[in-house]
Scaffold this motif. Structure first.
Motif, PDB file in Angstrom:
ATOM      1  N   HIS A  38       0.856  -1.189   0.000  1.00  0.00           N
ATOM      2  CA  HIS A  38       0.000   0.000   0.000  1.00  0.00           C
ATOM      3  C   HIS A  38       0.888   1.234   0.000  1.00  0.00           C
ATOM      4  N   PRO A  39       0.478   2.286  -0.713  1.00  0.00           N
ATOM      5  CA  PRO A  39       1.337   3.480  -0.783  1.00  0.00           C
ATOM      6  C   PRO A  39       1.618   4.093   0.585  1.00  0.00           C
ATOM      7  N   ALA A  40       0.609   4.114   1.448  1.00  0.00           N
ATOM      8  CA  ALA A  40       0.776   4.727   2.776  1.00  0.00           C
ATOM      9  C   ALA A  40      -0.422   4.362   3.630  1.00  0.00           C
ATOM     10  N   ASP A  41      -0.287   4.566   4.942  1.00  0.00           N
ATOM     11  CA  ASP A  41      -1.420   4.373   5.837  1.00  0.00           C
ATOM     12  C   ASP A  41      -2.445   5.499   5.625  1.00  0.00           C
ATOM     13  N   TYR A  42      -3.646   5.237   6.068  1.00  0.00           N
ATOM     14  CA  TYR A  42      -4.729   6.222   5.993  1.00  0.00           C
ATOM     15  C   TYR A  42      -5.008   6.666   4.550  1.00  0.00           C
ATOM     16  N   THR A  43      -4.898   5.728   3.619  1.00  0.00           N
ATOM     17  CA  THR A  43      -5.282   6.023   2.240  1.00  0.00           C
ATOM     18  C   THR A  43      -6.650   5.375   2.003  1.00  0.00           C
ATOM     19  N   PRO A  44      -7.548   6.049   1.279  1.00  0.00           N
ATOM     20  CA  PRO A  44      -8.946   5.592   1.235  1.00  0.00           C
ATOM     21  C   PRO A  44      -9.156   4.245   0.550  1.00  0.00           C
ATOM     22  N   VAL A  45      -8.563   4.068  -0.641  1.00  0.00           N
ATOM     23  CA  VAL A  45      -8.787   2.809  -1.375  1.00  0.00           C
ATOM     24  C   VAL A  45      -8.223   1.631  -0.584  1.00  0.00           C
ATOM     25  N   CYS A  46      -7.032   1.814  -0.015  1.00  0.00           N
ATOM     26  CA  CYS A  46      -6.385   0.722   0.726  1.00  0.00           C
ATOM     27  C   CYS A  46      -7.144   0.377   2.005  1.00  0.00           C
ATOM     28  N   THR A  47      -7.801   1.356   2.586  1.00  0.00           N
ATOM     29  CA  THR A  47      -8.619   1.089   3.774  1.00  0.00           C
ATOM     30  C   THR A  47      -9.714   0.077   3.424  1.00  0.00           C
ATOM     31  N   THR A  48     -10.340   0.261   2.259  1.00  0.00           N
ATOM     32  CA  THR A  48     -11.378  -0.690   1.842  1.00  0.00           C
ATOM     33  C   THR A  48     -10.769  -2.055   1.515  1.00  0.00           C
ATOM     34  N   VAL A  65      -3.569 -20.294   2.373  1.00  0.00           N
ATOM     35  CA  VAL A  65      -2.886 -19.073   1.928  1.00  0.00           C
ATOM     36  C   VAL A  65      -2.777 -18.106   3.100  1.00  0.00           C
ATOM     37  N   LYS A  66      -1.563 -17.639   3.375  1.00  0.00           N
ATOM     38  CA  LYS A  66      -1.352 -16.585   4.366  1.00  0.00           C
ATOM     39  C   LYS A  66      -1.224 -15.252   3.637  1.00  0.00           C
ATOM     40  N   VAL A  67      -1.773 -14.210   4.247  1.00  0.00           N
ATOM     41  CA  VAL A  67      -1.759 -12.880   3.633  1.00  0.00           C
ATOM     42  C   VAL A  67      -0.991 -11.923   4.529  1.00  0.00           C
ATOM     43  N   VAL A  68      -0.116 -11.112   3.915  1.00  0.00           N
ATOM     44  CA  VAL A  68       0.592 -10.075   4.664  1.00  0.00           C
ATOM     45  C   VAL A  68       0.609  -8.801   3.824  1.00  0.00           C
ATOM     46  N   ALA A  69       0.298  -7.675   4.474  1.00  0.00           N
ATOM     47  CA  ALA A  69       0.312  -6.377   3.804  1.00  0.00           C
ATOM     48  C   ALA A  69       1.584  -5.627   4.193  1.00  0.00           C
ATOM     49  N   LEU A  70       1.853  -4.555   3.457  1.00  0.00           N
ATOM     50  CA  LEU A  70       3.057  -3.759   3.708  1.00  0.00           C
ATOM     51  C   LEU A  70       2.777  -2.304   3.367  1.00  0.00           C
ATOM     52  N   SER A  71       3.281  -1.393   4.195  1.00  0.00           N
ATOM     53  CA  SER A  71       3.364   0.008   3.776  1.00  0.00           C
ATOM     54  C   SER A  71       4.610   0.615   4.409  1.00  0.00           C
ATOM     55  N   ILE A  97       0.557  -6.507   9.140  1.00  0.00           N
ATOM     56  CA  ILE A  97       0.949  -5.433   8.223  1.00  0.00           C
ATOM     57  C   ILE A  97       2.401  -5.085   8.546  1.00  0.00           C
ATOM     58  N   ILE A  98       3.258  -5.189   7.547  1.00  0.00           N
ATOM     59  CA  ILE A  98       4.690  -4.925   7.727  1.00  0.00           C
ATOM     60  C   ILE A  98       4.942  -3.425   7.762  1.00  0.00           C
ATOM     61  N   ALA A  99       5.797  -3.010   8.695  1.00  0.00           N
ATOM     62  CA  ALA A  99       6.245  -1.618   8.764  1.00  0.00           C
ATOM     63  C   ALA A  99       7.579  -1.525   8.036  1.00  0.00           C
ATOM     64  N   ASP A 100       7.574  -0.914   6.871  1.00  0.00           N
ATOM     65  CA  ASP A 100       8.770  -0.888   6.009  1.00  0.00           C
ATOM     66  C   ASP A 100       9.321   0.534   5.915  1.00  0.00           C
ATOM     67  N   ASP A 102      12.232   1.744   6.451  1.00  0.00           N
ATOM     68  CA  ASP A 102      13.518   1.893   5.756  1.00  0.00           C
ATOM     69  C   ASP A 102      13.433   1.451   4.287  1.00  0.00           C
ATOM     70  N   ARG A 103      12.234   1.057   3.865  1.00  0.00           N
ATOM     71  CA  ARG A 103      11.941   0.656   2.473  1.00  0.00           C
ATOM     72  C   ARG A 103      12.787  -0.537   2.007  1.00  0.00           C
ATOM     73  N   LYS A 104      13.273  -1.305   2.970  1.00  0.00           N
ATOM     74  CA  LYS A 104      14.118  -2.455   2.635  1.00  0.00           C
ATOM     75  C   LYS A 104      13.341  -3.488   1.809  1.00  0.00           C
ATOM     76  N   VAL A 105      12.144  -3.824   2.288  1.00  0.00           N
ATOM     77  CA  VAL A 105      11.326  -4.825   1.578  1.00  0.00           C
ATOM     78  C   VAL A 105      10.811  -4.244   0.267  1.00  0.00           C
ATOM     79  N   SER A 106      10.424  -2.977   0.292  1.00  0.00           N
ATOM     80  CA  SER A 106       9.925  -2.317  -0.926  1.00  0.00           C
ATOM     81  C   SER A 106      10.982  -2.332  -2.028  1.00  0.00           C
ATOM     82  N   GLU A 107      12.233  -2.074  -1.643  1.00  0.00           N
ATOM     83  CA  GLU A 107      13.324  -2.098  -2.632  1.00  0.00           C
ATOM     84  C   GLU A 107      13.571  -3.526  -3.119  1.00  0.00           C
ATOM     85  N   LEU A 108      13.515  -4.467  -2.186  1.00  0.00           N
ATOM     86  CA  LEU A 108      13.762  -5.871  -2.521  1.00  0.00           C
ATOM     87  C   LEU A 108      12.758  -6.375  -3.554  1.00  0.00           C
TER      88      LEU A 108
END
Length: 211
Positions: A38-48, A65-71, A97-100, A102-108
């Protein structure tokens, strides 16, 4: 930064999440997984979207299936956002929900696309199989909410075709006829697909979905 392609082993990582520290491959175990950003917390589309995933948990569990989110926001921000999701979507968030920050996972996972935004993650979906390989990649624009019925449909297809010489046709849903792989000869069909088959063209043969 390497681009992830279908069939690649999903990069492993260790990260903070709302349910504690996660080592991704260990957390997946021998099941299937979905990692979605998700681009960021408190975003409207991602909230839904996060509310919808919480409501679909039983369907994901049924498919192992396990589900994990990230922002890219931090844990405290995630926790506040979860309160909003639970309140506005009438559900309870039941996945990490992963707290990224340092953008480590996002870059990966190549989730930062500078032409879209050089700080925030695009809205990616990765489906990962029990072999830890990437089976599906979808990237959505910020304005279009993801279709989780479609993700369930794709997972049904992936799980069916992973171990059988089958493919699924356009708009296929679980329970409908499947396509026999071209590598299967007609002589092999009775043993592999005892329910029989229809030959529409030599290269297009349909068979009922195996049990």
């Amino acid at each position: 930064m390497a681009t992830i392609r279908l069939g690649d082993v999903s990069p492993n990582f260790t990260a903070q999440s709302t349910e504690g520290i996660i080592n991704f491959h260990d957390w997946l175990g021998d099941g299937w997984g979905i990692l979605f950003s998700h681009p960021a917390d408190y975003t409207p589309v991602c909230t839904t979207e996060l509310g919808t995933v919480a409501k679909y948990k039983a369907e994901f569990d049924k498919r192992n299936v396990k589900v994990v989110a990230l922002s890219v926001d931090g844990l405290e921000s995630h926790k506040g956002w979860i309160n909003d999701i639970n309140e506005t979507q009438n559900t309870t968030v039941n996945f990490p929900i992963i707290a990224d920050e340092d953008r480590k996972v996002s870059e990966l996972y190549d989730m930062i696309h500078p032409n879209a935004d050089d700080k925030l993650t695009v809205r990616s979906v990765f489906v990962i199989g029990p072999d830890k390989k990437v089976k599906l990649i979808i990237t959505y624009p910020a304005s279009t909410g993801r279709n989780f019925d479609e993700l369930l449909r794709v997972i049904d297809s992936l799980q069916l075709t992973a171990y059988r010489k089958l493919a699924t046709p356009a708009n296929w849903k679980s329970g409908e006829d499947c396509v026999i792989s071209p590598s299967v000869t007609n002589a092999e069909i009775p043993e592999l697909f005892p329910k029989g088959y229809r030959e529409i063209k030599p290269y297009l043969r349909m068979t009922p979905q195996p049990d």
